[in-house]
Write a protein that holds these residues in place. Sequence first.
Motif, PDB file in Angstrom:
ATOM      1  N   SER A   8     -47.573 -19.269  10.045  1.00 28.09           N
ATOM      2  CA  SER A   8     -48.723 -19.395   9.158  1.00 28.09           C
ATOM      3  C   SER A   8     -48.209 -19.594   7.739  1.00 28.09           C
ATOM      4  O   SER A   8     -47.095 -19.211   7.401  1.00 28.09           O
ATOM      5  CB  SER A   8     -49.584 -18.139   9.231  1.00 28.09           C
ATOM      6  N   ASP A   9     -49.032 -20.197   6.886  1.00 28.88           N
ATOM      7  CA  ASP A   9     -48.561 -20.525   5.550  1.00 28.88           C
ATOM      8  C   ASP A   9     -48.276 -19.280   4.717  1.00 28.88           C
ATOM      9  O   ASP A   9     -47.146 -19.017   4.360  1.00 28.88           O
ATOM     10  CB  ASP A   9     -49.582 -21.428   4.846  1.00 28.88           C
ATOM     11  N   MET A  10     -49.285 -18.490   4.420  1.00 25.59           N
ATOM     12  CA  MET A  10     -49.063 -17.298   3.612  1.00 25.59           C
ATOM     13  C   MET A  10     -50.046 -16.204   3.992  1.00 25.59           C
ATOM     14  O   MET A  10     -51.245 -16.441   4.065  1.00 25.59           O
ATOM     15  CB  MET A  10     -49.208 -17.623   2.126  1.00 25.59           C
ATOM     16  N   ILE A  11     -49.518 -15.019   4.223  1.00 21.89           N
ATOM     17  CA  ILE A  11     -50.359 -13.858   4.507  1.00 21.89           C
ATOM     18  C   ILE A  11     -49.856 -12.702   3.663  1.00 21.89           C
ATOM     19  O   ILE A  11     -48.663 -12.385   3.682  1.00 21.89           O
ATOM     20  CB  ILE A  11     -50.323 -13.456   5.990  1.00 21.89           C
ATOM     21  N   PHE A  12     -50.765 -12.080   2.913  1.00 18.99           N
ATOM     22  CA  PHE A  12     -50.387 -10.971   2.047  1.00 18.99           C
ATOM     23  C   PHE A  12     -51.249  -9.754   2.337  1.00 18.99           C
ATOM     24  O   PHE A  12     -52.473  -9.865   2.448  1.00 18.99           O
ATOM     25  CB  PHE A  12     -50.554 -11.355   0.574  1.00 18.99           C
ATOM     26  N   LYS A  13     -50.602  -8.614   2.458  1.00 16.72           N
ATOM     27  CA  LYS A  13     -51.339  -7.361   2.527  1.00 16.72           C
ATOM     28  C   LYS A  13     -51.735  -6.984   1.114  1.00 16.72           C
ATOM     29  O   LYS A  13     -50.881  -6.888   0.221  1.00 16.72           O
ATOM     30  CB  LYS A  13     -50.479  -6.268   3.160  1.00 16.72           C
ATOM     31  N   CYS A  14     -53.030  -6.794   0.896  1.00 19.80           N
ATOM     32  CA  CYS A  14     -53.539  -6.487  -0.436  1.00 19.80           C
ATOM     33  C   CYS A  14     -54.481  -5.294  -0.370  1.00 19.80           C
ATOM     34  O   CYS A  14     -55.166  -5.087   0.634  1.00 19.80           O
ATOM     35  CB  CYS A  14     -54.305  -7.682  -1.024  1.00 19.80           C
ATOM     36  N   THR A  15     -54.510  -4.552  -1.452  1.00 14.85           N
ATOM     37  CA  THR A  15     -55.503  -3.490  -1.566  1.00 14.85           C
ATOM     38  C   THR A  15     -56.618  -3.972  -2.479  1.00 14.85           C
ATOM     39  O   THR A  15     -56.362  -4.575  -3.525  1.00 14.85           O
ATOM     40  CB  THR A  15     -54.877  -2.191  -2.117  1.00 14.85           C
ATOM     41  N   THR A  16     -57.858  -3.785  -2.054  1.00 16.31           N
ATOM     42  CA  THR A  16     -59.024  -4.221  -2.805  1.00 16.31           C
ATOM     43  C   THR A  16     -60.007  -3.052  -2.918  1.00 16.31           C
ATOM     44  O   THR A  16     -59.762  -1.974  -2.382  1.00 16.31           O
ATOM     45  CB  THR A  16     -59.726  -5.405  -2.120  1.00 16.31           C
ATOM     46  N   ASP A  17     -61.125  -3.298  -3.606  1.00 18.63           N
ATOM     47  CA  ASP A  17     -62.128  -2.238  -3.725  1.00 18.63           C
ATOM     48  C   ASP A  17     -62.798  -1.944  -2.389  1.00 18.63           C
ATOM     49  O   ASP A  17     -63.545  -0.969  -2.257  1.00 18.63           O
ATOM     50  CB  ASP A  17     -63.181  -2.604  -4.779  1.00 18.63           C
ATOM     51  N   LYS A  18     -62.543  -2.786  -1.385  1.00 23.07           N
ATOM     52  CA  LYS A  18     -63.084  -2.562  -0.049  1.00 23.07           C
ATOM     53  C   LYS A  18     -62.017  -2.087   0.925  1.00 23.07           C
ATOM     54  O   LYS A  18     -62.208  -2.105   2.139  1.00 23.07           O
ATOM     55  CB  LYS A  18     -63.735  -3.846   0.471  1.00 23.07           C
TER      56      LYS A  18
END
Length: 267
Positions: A47-57
């Motif tokens: 896959s091109d790009m996958i990032f684990k991110c923290t958000t307000d959800k």
Amino acid sequence: MSQKYDITMKNIFSDMVDDIMSYFLGLQYTKIDELNIEFARVERRDSDMIFKCTTDKGNVAVHIEFQSENDGKMPYRMLRYSLEIMEKHNLLPYQIVVYIGKDNVKMANSLNYDFGEQNTLDYKYRIINVGDIKYTDVVNTDYYDLYSLLPLMDKNRRKEEGEKYLERCVEAIKDIPLDINKKKDIAFKAEILSGIVFKKEVIEKVFSEVIRMLRIEESETYKMIIEKGAKEEKIAIAKKLLKEGMDIDRIAEITELSKEEIKKLMN
């Protein structure tokens, strides 16, 4: 994505991810880690790009695919990625296809069926058509990494102005208030991406001045892409020589690849 751009795309877009997520998606996030998904069971493709991110959800996996051609199988690919992300990383996927092609978008962004209350599917993801983004909307921001996409933006204006539009993009890049090395990278990426929608002679004419001014061949992205392209060529030669039955020591001597690298190709 067309094979012509396979080698370059990940390097080209790696610096743009933050701007894409902030500008196009409007996400308030903190990037934690880059994830990797490969379909060994289904298809040999990263896959091109996958990032684990923290958000307000909460934590999510932001998955961005870059597509230069319409692909009728895209919904199936995206669904497989979605399932792999959830299974492998236990994260909800936020999926986006960034379309940078010359033609109109003809890809579906959903899959659904309904065979009763307990047998349904309603799956969707987002498609962003870069050609629909207005030139003025981007140059009036400080998302400078997105300037590399300017030649692909504002499809109607681009078609109407032709070469003058590309000249306008180059001037905008030259005027970016960043250091010379960053300008080199942005200009080099813009030149490569221009090849999707502009003819070679037009690109060479318009970029000739900025190439002389910025000495783009000193760009770190340029060096990275050239080196990776050279490595891919060596691997292709090694595969061909292996198929012809040549000895590994001789192949290593010819291609300057290590014996370990060549042995991996045998598998």
